[in-house]
Write an enzyme that holds these catalytic residues in place. Sequence first.
Site, PDB file in Angstrom:
ATOM      1  N   HIS A 364      55.164  29.251  28.854  1.00 58.62           N
ATOM      2  CA  HIS A 364      54.330  30.059  29.751  1.00 58.62           C
ATOM      3  C   HIS A 364      53.273  30.871  29.040  1.00 58.62           C
ATOM      4  O   HIS A 364      52.658  31.736  29.661  1.00 58.62           O
ATOM      5  CB  HIS A 364      55.188  31.052  30.549  1.00 58.62           C
ATOM      6  CG  HIS A 364      56.148  30.426  31.486  1.00 58.62           C
ATOM      7  ND1 HIS A 364      55.851  30.192  32.813  1.00 58.62           N
ATOM      8  CD2 HIS A 364      57.402  29.982  31.297  1.00 58.62           C
ATOM      9  CE1 HIS A 364      56.899  29.640  33.398  1.00 58.62           C
ATOM     10  NE2 HIS A 364      57.854  29.499  32.510  1.00 58.62           N
ATOM     11  N   LYS A 555      47.035  42.758  38.261  1.00 55.38           N
ATOM     12  CA  LYS A 555      47.873  41.994  37.328  1.00 55.38           C
ATOM     13  C   LYS A 555      48.195  42.906  36.160  1.00 55.38           C
ATOM     14  O   LYS A 555      47.657  44.003  36.067  1.00 55.38           O
ATOM     15  CB  LYS A 555      47.146  40.736  36.843  1.00 55.38           C
ATOM     16  CG  LYS A 555      45.727  41.002  36.326  1.00 55.38           C
ATOM     17  CD  LYS A 555      45.029  39.730  35.866  1.00 55.38           C
ATOM     18  CE  LYS A 555      44.432  38.939  37.007  1.00 55.38           C
ATOM     19  NZ  LYS A 555      44.935  37.591  37.146  1.00 55.38           N
ATOM     20  N   ARG A 556      49.085  42.461  35.241  1.00 57.81           N
ATOM     21  CA  ARG A 556      49.372  43.273  34.067  1.00 57.81           C
ATOM     22  C   ARG A 556      48.056  43.625  33.362  1.00 57.81           C
ATOM     23  O   ARG A 556      47.090  42.859  33.397  1.00 57.81           O
ATOM     24  CB  ARG A 556      50.269  42.503  33.083  1.00 57.81           C
ATOM     25  CG  ARG A 556      51.733  42.523  33.441  1.00 57.81           C
ATOM     26  CD  ARG A 556      52.292  43.926  33.496  1.00 57.81           C
ATOM     27  NE  ARG A 556      52.656  44.397  32.191  1.00 57.81           N
ATOM     28  CZ  ARG A 556      53.907  44.528  31.764  1.00 57.81           C
ATOM     29  NH1 ARG A 556      54.923  44.244  32.560  1.00 57.81           N
ATOM     30  NH2 ARG A 556      54.167  44.979  30.550  1.00 57.81           N
ATOM     31  N   LYS A 561      43.161  39.547  29.831  1.00 57.30           N
ATOM     32  CA  LYS A 561      42.875  39.432  31.264  1.00 57.30           C
ATOM     33  C   LYS A 561      41.542  40.107  31.635  1.00 57.30           C
ATOM     34  O   LYS A 561      41.063  39.993  32.751  1.00 57.30           O
ATOM     35  CB  LYS A 561      44.023  40.011  32.081  1.00 57.30           C
ATOM     36  CG  LYS A 561      45.335  39.220  31.906  1.00 57.30           C
ATOM     37  CD  LYS A 561      46.465  39.844  32.706  1.00 57.30           C
ATOM     38  CE  LYS A 561      47.833  39.228  32.419  1.00 57.30           C
ATOM     39  NZ  LYS A 561      48.087  37.984  33.151  1.00 57.30           N
ATOM     40  N   THR A 663      49.237  33.184  38.900  1.00 58.36           N
ATOM     41  CA  THR A 663      49.779  32.846  40.223  1.00 58.36           C
ATOM     42  C   THR A 663      49.209  33.812  41.257  1.00 58.36           C
ATOM     43  O   THR A 663      49.109  33.470  42.431  1.00 58.36           O
ATOM     44  CB  THR A 663      51.319  32.909  40.240  1.00 58.36           C
ATOM     45  OG1 THR A 663      51.735  34.104  39.572  1.00 58.36           O
ATOM     46  CG2 THR A 663      51.918  31.710  39.533  1.00 58.36           C
ATOM     47  N   LYS A 667      47.757  33.426  45.288  1.00 61.87           N
ATOM     48  CA  LYS A 667      48.128  34.285  46.427  1.00 61.87           C
ATOM     49  C   LYS A 667      46.882  34.830  47.108  1.00 61.87           C
ATOM     50  O   LYS A 667      46.780  34.846  48.343  1.00 61.87           O
ATOM     51  CB  LYS A 667      49.012  35.449  45.950  1.00 61.87           C
ATOM     52  CG  LYS A 667      50.363  34.996  45.411  1.00 61.87           C
ATOM     53  CD  LYS A 667      51.068  36.083  44.595  1.00 61.87           C
ATOM     54  CE  LYS A 667      52.185  35.459  43.759  1.00 61.87           C
ATOM     55  NZ  LYS A 667      52.668  36.344  42.692  1.00 61.87           N
TER      56      LYS A 667
HETATM   57  C1  26W Z   1      59.008  37.859  24.053  1.00 63.56           C
HETATM   58  C2  26W Z   1      58.002  38.589  24.850  1.00 63.56           C
HETATM   59  C3  26W Z   1      57.512  37.778  25.983  1.00 63.56           C
HETATM   60  C4  26W Z   1      57.961  38.056  27.259  1.00 63.56           C
HETATM   61  C5  26W Z   1      57.500  37.313  28.323  1.00 63.56           C
HETATM   62  C6  26W Z   1      56.613  36.774  25.788  1.00 63.56           C
HETATM   63  C7  26W Z   1      56.155  36.029  26.837  1.00 63.56           C
HETATM   64  C8  26W Z   1      56.591  36.291  28.110  1.00 63.56           C
HETATM   65  C9  26W Z   1      56.104  35.463  29.279  1.00 63.56           C
HETATM   66  C10 26W Z   1      56.219  34.011  28.928  1.00 63.56           C
HETATM   67  C11 26W Z   1      54.715  35.836  29.679  1.00 63.56           C
HETATM   68  C12 26W Z   1      54.375  35.422  31.085  1.00 63.56           C
HETATM   69  O1  26W Z   1      54.829  36.011  32.046  1.00 63.56           O
HETATM   70  N1  26W Z   1      53.522  34.396  31.228  1.00 63.56           N
HETATM   71  C13 26W Z   1      52.909  34.104  32.490  1.00 63.56           C
HETATM   72  O2  26W Z   1      53.634  33.088  33.151  1.00 63.56           O
HETATM   73  C14 26W Z   1      53.101  32.832  34.432  1.00 63.56           C
HETATM   74  C15 26W Z   1      54.021  31.858  35.122  1.00 63.56           C
HETATM   75  O3  26W Z   1      53.935  30.609  34.540  1.00 63.56           O
HETATM   76  C16 26W Z   1      51.678  32.327  34.328  1.00 63.56           C
HETATM   77  O4  26W Z   1      51.163  32.161  35.627  1.00 63.56           O
HETATM   78  C17 26W Z   1      50.825  33.331  33.573  1.00 63.56           C
HETATM   79  O5  26W Z   1      49.531  32.796  33.350  1.00 63.56           O
HETATM   80  C18 26W Z   1      51.473  33.660  32.248  1.00 63.56           C
HETATM   81  O6  26W Z   1      50.775  34.696  31.586  1.00 63.56           O
END
Ligand code: 26W
Length: 823
Positions: A364, A555-556, A561, A663, A667
């Site tokens: 992701h 969003k975050r 972003k 996502t 929406k």
């Molecule tokens: C280890 C720290 C950490 C925690 C969470 C690294 C990475 C993450 C996630 C993978 C980040 C995340 O939420 N990615 C998002 O995933 C969504 C669902 O697929 C995508 O729509 C977003 O573009 C993406 O940033």
Amino acid sequence: MTKRRFTLKKKNDRKSLAADICDHVVFSLSKEVDNATEHDIGKALALSMRDRLVERMMMTRDRFREAKAKRMYYFSIEYLLGRCLGNTLCNMELLSECEEMFKDIGYDLDEVRESERDPALGNGGLGRLAACFLDSLATLDMPGCGYGIHYEYGLFRQSIQDGCQKELADYWMADGMPMEIARPDQAVMIPLYGRVENSILPNGEYLPMWMDWEDIIGVPYDIPIVGYGGKTVNYLRLFAARASQSFDMEIFNHGDYIRAVQRKIESEMVTKVLYPSESVSFGKELRLVQEYFLVACGLRDITRRFSAQNKNFEEFADYVVIQLNDTHPALTVVELMRYLVDEKRIKWGTAWEITQATCAYTNHTLLPEALECWSVDLLEKVLPRHLQLIYEINSRFLDGVKKKYADDVEKIRRMSLFEEDGKKEVRMANLAVIGSHSVNGVSELHSDLVKRRLFPDFYEMNPEKFNNKTNGVTPRRWLLKSNPPLAQLLTDSVGKKWITDLSELKKIEKYATDTEFRKKFIAAKRKNKIVLSDFIRSTLDIKVSPDSIFDIHAKRIHEYKRQLLNVLHIIHMYLEMIDHGREPFCARTFIFAGKAAPGYWEAKQIIKLIHSVGEVINKDKRTKGLIKVAFTPDYRVSLAEKIIPACDLSEQISTAGTEASGTGNMKFAMNGALTIGTLDGANVEMREEVGAENFYLFGLRQEEVENLLVTGSYHPRGIYEKSPEVRQVLDALRSNRFSPKDPGMFSWIVDKLLMDNEQYLHLADFVEYIETQKIVDREYADPALWNKKAILNTARMGKFSTDRTMREYARDIWNIKALKDLE
Ligand code: 26W
């Protein structure tokens, strides 16, 4: 086929429901019906719905068992479910019934729903996607359940003080969680720490023994997940850490009771709190333990269920598939090997085949700082036997690589599970890739980059493993539930099939130029904008006009972003008015929402900047109310449900090649917003679906970004010197116009934007961004044109339902079927 054991007892007619609510007020809440408050009735309603879900969940379980269906288990360290009551009522098709029932007794169901806390067990996109997947799986009648962690504290609540983010603890269960079902009888025991003793059996077989471990108990809590129509009810199983009775008996036996209890309490820390970042790996021991805890609890639960029906583990992957939501649960690969090899005494080669056939991995994120690595020292301490297994997996895997690529030392170094430069670490992404039969990205562009940029060597070796599954969102929560005026209009126009088949909305294309339909569409949007305006006025004391363009960036907060780019445009618009007397065609309300990771200084500064710019502009009478800026704090699922339906213009402006999919973009568009966006993530496919003329595109393409970055030919100072717009905006930022009380506060931003190594290329896209915003401004002034485009956006979003996404995973990766097709 054996006869089903479970039949439904609870009826859904108003009389039965009312009787159950009264019973719960008395027997569950111990109150008299006449004295019950609105809140009590709401709780009793939730408990009555839980009863209905529980029996349907049991019925679903029986159906799956009888069909001996292969099941999919989704392993995710995060789930962002959002509020449950409204969603349950919606999917059970009981919402209007209950609303009327409440009205009859003088209560307001909306208010009750508003008082429910969001279970915020996730950071952002990844966790919300998991929740949408579960909704679709249940709606599609597919055997797919979620496994996760029952955090006691969810993602921090965000409050804003003097324009700055302050984090507050989120004790989400304070008021109880009526929907969940504790299952202490199904608790599992998880060993940690200790050492490995190597012994040899009399027959010469090597027998490693994991010794002197400490153990933690994992107690499951089930949250029922009801599909639309209420037939299938799956579950999300969340594990909470509890100290085991035997915990550190050694200390206990020595009579140090208090110390023994203290250790006991410490072991319950494991599921205390969700780590609040989605963009950097933490490297903390507690986080590693959380990740292992999820994997170990989940696998014990699955193998127990499998064993009850089948003793032959060689058939495991015919009945079980596990989807790894990013690398956080990647230890599944190792834990399953440990179970098969050490506990089931299955031969290594066979165990490895079973493991690969069972696991599948979704990536992701492309951000290098978010790719997880765990230090070998830490693994040795926490999971000594697993580290041994990782060495063995690596050595056998690299033997295969060497056979194929002879002496390509560099390639072997890159593909190894171990990073050997500096501190020795295990690369979790490599582990997930080699231990899985499928590796997927979450949009076409991202999947392409997963192959080319992230895992080129693995792709070359096993191209058949790699595939794309473009994300989606569930239309139940994100249209039906969150946008009643539009949902009603759609149902009135094309019937209600769209709720489970979003491509049905294609049928409203023909109304895009129909004046009557357009009027109703505009009216629905206006209604939502009024609700949001009232909310902004009452919570922020900012007066905004529902006739202005609602331009929303939610969003975050992260540099990639590019909330900063949006702010630069706001400043530009303000300077145009004030310094040059050039008014826009349309009034605009800029709305921001999003949390910054607590340790991410730049992101927190961006929040401060938005507030500082807002304060100056909102106060300045010379803008004649043509520009307003509002930051709605504490972005979460329930706030998103308020914001998104009211949006005219959705900001999806990340640097091309950085957002895996997005996502929120889906929406917004589904709810009739137009997108201003770059060719990044799923924006690319959205634009293809809605038509280029219905999407405001700007910015460098991914290849152009890559080219500038690798050749080092980005020189933003040149842009600054050439472009008067850029100069005015940056000079104003530096001049303290927006930080009169804190001179120099934002000059770091100017400095950073002007550096050659500014990775997100803000200034490269700035001029085209403001030009595109001018087109938006002109087109919004023509309601017939704008709304035709908006209607076409709603009409053409069929692809972005998670129903489609789930069907693709089921067909290409999981090989699972809808139960109704097996019966
Ligand atoms: C280890 C720290 C950490 C925690 C969470 C690294 C990475 C993450 C996630 C993978 C980040 C995340 O939420 N990615 C998002 O995933 C969504 C669902 O697929 C995508 O729509 C977003 O573009 C993406 O940033």
